[in-house]
Design an enzyme around this catalytic site. Structure first.
Site, mmCIF file in Angstrom:
data_model
loop_
_atom_site.group_PDB
_atom_site.id
_atom_site.type_symbol
_atom_site.label_atom_id
_atom_site.label_comp_id
_atom_site.label_asym_id
_atom_site.label_seq_id
_atom_site.Cartn_x
_atom_site.Cartn_y
_atom_site.Cartn_z
ATOM 1 N N ARG A 13 0.552 -1.360 -0.378
ATOM 2 C CA ARG A 13 0.061 -0.281 0.036
ATOM 3 C C ARG A 13 0.979 1.093 0.026
ATOM 4 O O ARG A 13 0.510 2.465 0.255
ATOM 5 C CB ARG A 13 -1.347 -0.330 1.637
ATOM 6 C CG ARG A 13 -1.956 -1.225 1.422
ATOM 7 C CD ARG A 13 -3.240 -0.349 1.608
ATOM 8 N NE ARG A 13 -3.578 -0.665 3.156
ATOM 9 C CZ ARG A 13 -4.605 -1.163 3.823
ATOM 10 N NH1 ARG A 13 -5.641 -0.662 2.998
ATOM 11 N NH2 ARG A 13 -4.222 -0.814 5.092
ATOM 12 N N LEU A 15 4.283 3.860 -1.885
ATOM 13 C CA LEU A 15 4.977 4.335 -2.252
ATOM 14 C C LEU A 15 5.179 3.390 -3.394
ATOM 15 O O LEU A 15 4.821 3.197 -5.061
ATOM 16 C CB LEU A 15 5.657 5.500 -1.808
ATOM 17 C CG LEU A 15 5.867 6.115 -3.553
ATOM 18 C CD1 LEU A 15 5.000 6.927 -5.080
ATOM 19 C CD2 LEU A 15 7.482 7.396 -3.299
ATOM 20 N N SER A 108 17.975 2.730 0.617
ATOM 21 C CA SER A 108 17.500 3.993 -0.136
ATOM 22 C C SER A 108 18.716 4.777 -0.145
ATOM 23 O O SER A 108 19.434 4.366 0.130
ATOM 24 C CB SER A 108 16.505 4.441 1.068
ATOM 25 O OG SER A 108 16.846 6.241 0.998
ATOM 26 N N SER A 109 18.854 6.245 -1.100
ATOM 27 C CA SER A 109 19.665 6.477 -0.918
ATOM 28 C C SER A 109 20.132 7.474 0.059
ATOM 29 O O SER A 109 21.461 7.595 0.564
ATOM 30 C CB SER A 109 19.480 7.232 -2.414
ATOM 31 O OG SER A 109 19.330 8.129 -2.475
ATOM 32 N N CYS A 110 19.470 8.012 0.726
ATOM 33 C CA CYS A 110 19.861 8.438 1.787
ATOM 34 C C CYS A 110 20.639 7.683 2.870
ATOM 35 O O CYS A 110 21.125 8.095 4.453
ATOM 36 C CB CYS A 110 18.981 8.682 2.916
ATOM 37 S SG CYS A 110 17.264 8.065 3.492
ATOM 38 N N TYR A 137 17.195 5.235 11.422
ATOM 39 C CA TYR A 137 16.308 4.399 9.824
ATOM 40 C C TYR A 137 17.699 4.201 8.962
ATOM 41 O O TYR A 137 17.251 3.251 8.351
ATOM 42 C CB TYR A 137 15.262 5.846 9.352
ATOM 43 C CG TYR A 137 15.291 5.447 7.645
ATOM 44 C CD1 TYR A 137 13.959 5.201 7.317
ATOM 45 C CD2 TYR A 137 15.687 5.377 6.501
ATOM 46 C CE1 TYR A 137 13.475 4.350 6.016
ATOM 47 C CE2 TYR A 137 15.268 5.170 5.342
ATOM 48 C CZ TYR A 137 14.428 4.398 5.536
ATOM 49 O OH TYR A 137 14.253 4.538 4.005
ATOM 50 N N LYS A 141 18.276 0.445 7.475
ATOM 51 C CA LYS A 141 18.572 -0.036 5.741
ATOM 52 C C LYS A 141 19.695 -0.481 5.473
ATOM 53 O O LYS A 141 19.758 -1.785 4.882
ATOM 54 C CB LYS A 141 18.527 1.111 5.358
ATOM 55 C CG LYS A 141 16.523 1.425 5.227
ATOM 56 C CD LYS A 141 15.658 0.807 4.763
ATOM 57 C CE LYS A 141 14.286 0.904 4.298
ATOM 58 N NZ LYS A 141 14.003 -0.387 3.682
ATOM 59 N N ASN A 166 15.289 9.738 -4.561
ATOM 60 C CA ASN A 166 14.224 10.320 -4.292
ATOM 61 C C ASN A 166 13.589 9.995 -5.275
ATOM 62 O O ASN A 166 13.245 9.943 -6.436
ATOM 63 C CB ASN A 166 14.206 11.686 -4.718
ATOM 64 C CG ASN A 166 15.207 12.148 -3.592
ATOM 65 O OD1 ASN A 166 16.152 11.756 -2.403
ATOM 66 N ND2 ASN A 166 16.284 12.951 -4.609
ATOM 67 N N HIS A 180 8.256 15.303 1.203
ATOM 68 C CA HIS A 180 9.545 15.727 0.342
ATOM 69 C C HIS A 180 9.185 16.809 -0.717
ATOM 70 O O HIS A 180 8.026 17.245 -1.126
ATOM 71 C CB HIS A 180 10.345 14.882 -0.347
ATOM 72 C CG HIS A 180 10.745 13.458 0.702
ATOM 73 N ND1 HIS A 180 11.991 13.932 0.757
ATOM 74 C CD2 HIS A 180 10.214 12.607 0.938
ATOM 75 C CE1 HIS A 180 12.592 13.126 1.693
ATOM 76 N NE2 HIS A 180 11.144 12.051 2.180
ATOM 77 N N TRP A 203 11.315 26.719 -0.043
ATOM 78 C CA TRP A 203 11.831 26.702 0.662
ATOM 79 C C TRP A 203 13.925 27.024 0.204
ATOM 80 O O TRP A 203 13.802 25.663 -0.852
ATOM 81 C CB TRP A 203 11.933 24.930 1.759
ATOM 82 C CG TRP A 203 10.457 25.193 2.410
ATOM 83 C CD1 TRP A 203 9.348 25.657 2.368
ATOM 84 C CD2 TRP A 203 10.267 23.868 2.652
ATOM 85 N NE1 TRP A 203 9.010 25.775 2.844
ATOM 86 C CE2 TRP A 203 9.458 24.324 3.383
ATOM 87 C CE3 TRP A 203 10.940 22.964 3.369
ATOM 88 C CZ2 TRP A 203 8.407 23.512 4.458
ATOM 89 C CZ3 TRP A 203 10.054 21.900 4.264
ATOM 90 C CH2 TRP A 203 9.087 21.949 4.525
ATOM 91 N N ARG A 210 18.111 18.092 -7.169
ATOM 92 C CA ARG A 210 18.538 16.029 -6.903
ATOM 93 C C ARG A 210 18.019 16.566 -7.917
ATOM 94 O O ARG A 210 18.168 16.560 -8.708
ATOM 95 C CB ARG A 210 16.822 17.128 -5.325
ATOM 96 C CG ARG A 210 17.144 17.241 -4.324
ATOM 97 C CD ARG A 210 18.217 16.912 -3.184
ATOM 98 N NE ARG A 210 18.474 17.383 -2.133
ATOM 99 C CZ ARG A 210 18.896 17.972 -1.957
ATOM 100 N NH1 ARG A 210 19.732 18.099 -2.033
ATOM 101 N NH2 ARG A 210 18.876 18.497 -0.220
ATOM 102 N N ASP A 270 18.197 24.136 3.410
ATOM 103 C CA ASP A 270 19.205 23.756 1.888
ATOM 104 C C ASP A 270 18.970 21.955 2.163
ATOM 105 O O ASP A 270 18.874 21.395 1.384
ATOM 106 C CB ASP A 270 19.985 24.212 1.298
ATOM 107 C CG ASP A 270 19.652 26.007 0.597
ATOM 108 O OD1 ASP A 270 18.265 25.744 -0.051
ATOM 109 O OD2 ASP A 270 20.755 26.425 0.015
#
Ligand code: GDP
Length: 314
Positions: A13, A15, A108-110, A137, A141, A166, A180, A203, A210, A270
């Site tokens: 359910r 994304l 995840s890329s983060c 987090y 991962k 992203n 995001h 912002w 990105r 930023d």
């Protein structure tokens, strides 16, 4: 994996999971397994084990995770590390014990080091300090990737990990506080147009860069890798190009049809100046993202219009 294979999409359910499910359904996979979190608590080892015993999935896309923006990560760090570790450990261990053919784990890329060279290559993982705001987090991962690697080494399993950049698309989070940048701007520009506002706020300075991948492209890459890649080294999934936030805002304006002024609120952070994946490994296997940013944004905007929450009058 073939059309008769029993495929479990964990997190269907969300994304990512919903996009993988659509992709598999569209390709004609006929034996797809899903469970909502209400039906199966993936943080409960006994429930997970019972599910595997009853349903005997052959292939697994592990897209279930506790995810959130910087605020959520900051307020609930214990939940982020605990739930993600528990889901990964329970599902990966059960997949081994129940003899699952293959599992694909979504990283995840983060989780790359905060100061990794750009574009970031797979081997940059675990070479430096993490971004402190989402470290719980990220550590969870990274543990998932390490679990896959360790089970492959010790038990000869076929568990692969991927690192998406992203993402955006249908079922994304459009909440103004926690979303995001791409969904945030789609919604803000839309509301500014509806209300006839002369300007809209973005912002930061507009200069950070990105990379944005449509989640349908991610799903396509995941199925591609499930069919063609085996190995313990993770694989980056991205478009290989980035845009500045100012450029992104321009495209959002075109898609939404907002013609007012864009104002940059430099009191807002930023964040990192650039976040781009090196997708050489994946493109070397013959895969490329198909959705141009503007087209992907237009279809996401359509989804937002059809599914947006009812606005509260001000
Ligand atoms: P990040 O990639 O982890 O930094 O995550 P975000 O998607 O939240 O932010 C990306 C960039 O977009 C940052 O430079 C933000 O300052 C900028 N940005 C501009 N407007 C917004 C907004 O309305 N919401 C968010 N989340 N970011 C924004």
């Amino acid at each position: 994996m073939n059309l008769d294979s029993r495929v479990y999409v964990a997190g269907h359910r969300g994304l990512v999971g919903s996009a993988i499910l659509r992709r598999l359904q569209g390709a004609g996979y006929g034996d797809l397994l899903t469970r909502t979190s209400g039906e199966l608590d993936l943080t409960d080892a006994r429930e997970v084990d019972a599910f595997f015993g009853e349903e005997r999935p052959e292939y697994i896309f592990l897209a279930a995770a506790k995810v959130g923006g910087i605020l959520a990560n900051n307020d609930y760090p214990a939940d982020f590390i605990r739930e993600n570790l528990a889901i990964e450990l329970n599902v990966i261990d059960a997949a081994h014990r129940w003899g699952v053919e293959k599992l694909l784990f979504l990283g995840s890329s983060c989780i790359y080091p905060k100061f990794a060279p750009q574009p970031m290559r797979e081997e940059h993982l675990l070479t430096g300090e993490l971004e402190p705001t989402n470290r719980p987090y990220a550590v969870a991962k990274i543990a998932g990737i390490e679990l896959c690697r360790a089970y492959n080494a010790q038990h000869g399993t076929d568990f692969v990990s991927v690192m998406p950049t992203n993402l955006y698309g249908p079922n994304d989070n459009f909440d103004p506080e926690t979303s995001h940048v791409l969904p945030a701007l789609l919604r803000r520009f839309h509301e500014a147009r509806e209300r006839g506002e002369p300007s809209v706020t973005v912002w930061g300075t507009g200069s950070p860069r990105r990379e944005f991948l449509h989640v349908d492209d991610l799903a396509d890459a995941c199925v591609f890798l499930m069919e063609r890649y085996s190995g313990s080294e993770p694989v980056n999934i991205g478009v290989g190009e980035d845009v500045s936030i100012a450029e992104l805002a321009e495209v959002v304006g075109e898609v939404v049809g907002y013609e007012g002024e864009v104002v940059f609120d430099t009191s807002k952070p930023d964040g990192t100046p650039r976040k781009l994946l090196d997708v050489g490994k994946l493109s070397g296997m013959g895969w490329r993202a198909a959705t141009p940013l503007k087209a992907g944004m237009a279809s996401t905007y359509k989804w937002f219009l059809a599914n947006r929450p009812v606005e509260t009058p001000e």
